[in-house]
Design a protein around this motif. Structure first.
Motif, short mmCIF file in Angstrom:
data_model
loop_
_atom_site.label_atom_id
_atom_site.label_comp_id
_atom_site.label_asym_id
_atom_site.label_seq_id
_atom_site.Cartn_x
_atom_site.Cartn_y
_atom_site.Cartn_z
N VAL A 206 -29.46 9.92 14.85
CA VAL A 206 -28.42 10.64 14.13
C VAL A 206 -28.03 11.86 14.96
O VAL A 206 -28.77 12.32 15.83
CB VAL A 206 -28.89 11.08 12.73
CG1 VAL A 206 -29.13 9.88 11.83
CG2 VAL A 206 -30.14 11.96 12.82
N ARG B 139 -25.76 13.00 10.72
CA ARG B 139 -24.84 11.88 10.52
C ARG B 139 -25.16 10.80 11.55
O ARG B 139 -25.76 11.07 12.59
CB ARG B 139 -23.38 12.31 10.66
CG ARG B 139 -23.01 12.81 12.05
CD ARG B 139 -21.51 12.93 12.22
NE ARG B 139 -21.14 13.49 13.51
CZ ARG B 139 -21.10 12.82 14.65
NH1 ARG B 139 -21.45 11.54 14.69
NH2 ARG B 139 -20.75 13.41 15.78
N LEU B 140 -24.77 9.57 11.28
CA LEU B 140 -24.97 8.49 12.22
C LEU B 140 -24.12 8.70 13.48
O LEU B 140 -23.01 9.24 13.40
CB LEU B 140 -24.59 7.15 11.59
CG LEU B 140 -25.55 6.57 10.55
CD1 LEU B 140 -24.92 5.34 9.90
CD2 LEU B 140 -26.89 6.22 11.19
#
Length: 252
Positions: free
Chosen positions: A62, A71-72
């Motif tokens: 991430v 977040r990815l």
């Protein structure tokens, strides 16, 4: 559940149609040259985000922002609406971690170019030479021989033995894959040491890209970053020289 490759357009874009767009790929690579060029253009032109690409072929990690929010990893699409000619940018966090992923993602990127009816694809990158470069050349490749005179007129160099090892990643694969789809494609590579993020090489690439696409972009801020990096490099070189002199003195 995440799929192998997921392409999602933002709701604000779904009813829009780009006008005669050019597709510009600027993913991370040698010297981060392509990434610097594309992200600088997005910022200076005020391009708007229109989509995201997630994939299991990106690194398993991430991305954290300055607040620690995760977040990815993803790649993104941006759109700039010009006068009679739009630009679609592909930028992002990473390229693939596997050979298979490189092919599948590049294929997906070319599918996006077809879907959005891109007239030409420009892929951007760095050409690593393994030493510091004061005046970076811009080397080129294309998927159709007839494109060469136009590129040479803009200042692109075609030296017989460079790049001798081919072009790795999306910047190279998209040339071959777009040819199969009947789309002209050009790769612009800024000469760089490959050791550091290289705004000097990026400025050289952007100057030529602007000529080719007919979209002027103010180079001032990028040139300022290049000047700052040049000072950093000069400091590193001087420091290395002093260290070597001290070693010689000690040996003597």
């Amino acid at each position: 559940m995440i799929e192998e490759i997921t392409i999602r357009y933002l709701d604000s874009f779904k009813d829009q149609k780009p006008v005669d767009p050019l597709f510009i790929e600027g993913l991370p690579g040698i010297g981060q040259v392509g990434k610097l060029v594309a992200e600088y253009m997005i910022h200076m032109l005020g391009a708007e985000k229109i989509g995201e690409i997630h994939s299991i072929y990106l690194p398993p990690q991430v991305i954290l922002d300055e607040t620690g929010l995760a977040r990815l990893a993803r790649n993104e699409l941006f759109l700039f609406r010009g006068e009679g000619k739009d630009l679609i940018f592909l930028v992002g966090d990473h390229q693939s971690t596997s050979n298979e992923g490189h092919y599948l993602l590049a294929d997906a990127y070319c599918d996006i170019a077809v879907e959005l009816k891109a007239k030409r694809i420009y892929t951007l990158g760095g050409f690593g030479v393994g030493h510091l470069v004061n005046e970076p050349r811009v080397l080129g490749a294309m998927n159709r021989a007839e494109l060469r005179p136009e590129l040479e007129a803009a200042g692109v160099r075609f030296d017989r033995e460079e790049p001798g090892g081919g072009i790795i990643g999306a910047a190279g694969l998209m040339l071959g894959m777009s040819a199969e789809r009947g789309i002209d494609a050009v790769c612009l590579m800024g000469e760089t040491s490959g050791y550091l993020v290289d705004p000097m090489a990026a400025a050289s690439v952007l100057a030529i890209l602007s000529k080719l696409i007919g979209v002027p972009v103010d180079l001032t801020r990028l040139n300022e970053r290049a000047s700052e990096m040049e000072k950093v490099i000069e400091g590193l070189v001087e420091s290395d020289k002093l260290q070597k002199d001290e070693e010689l003195t000690y040996i003597g």
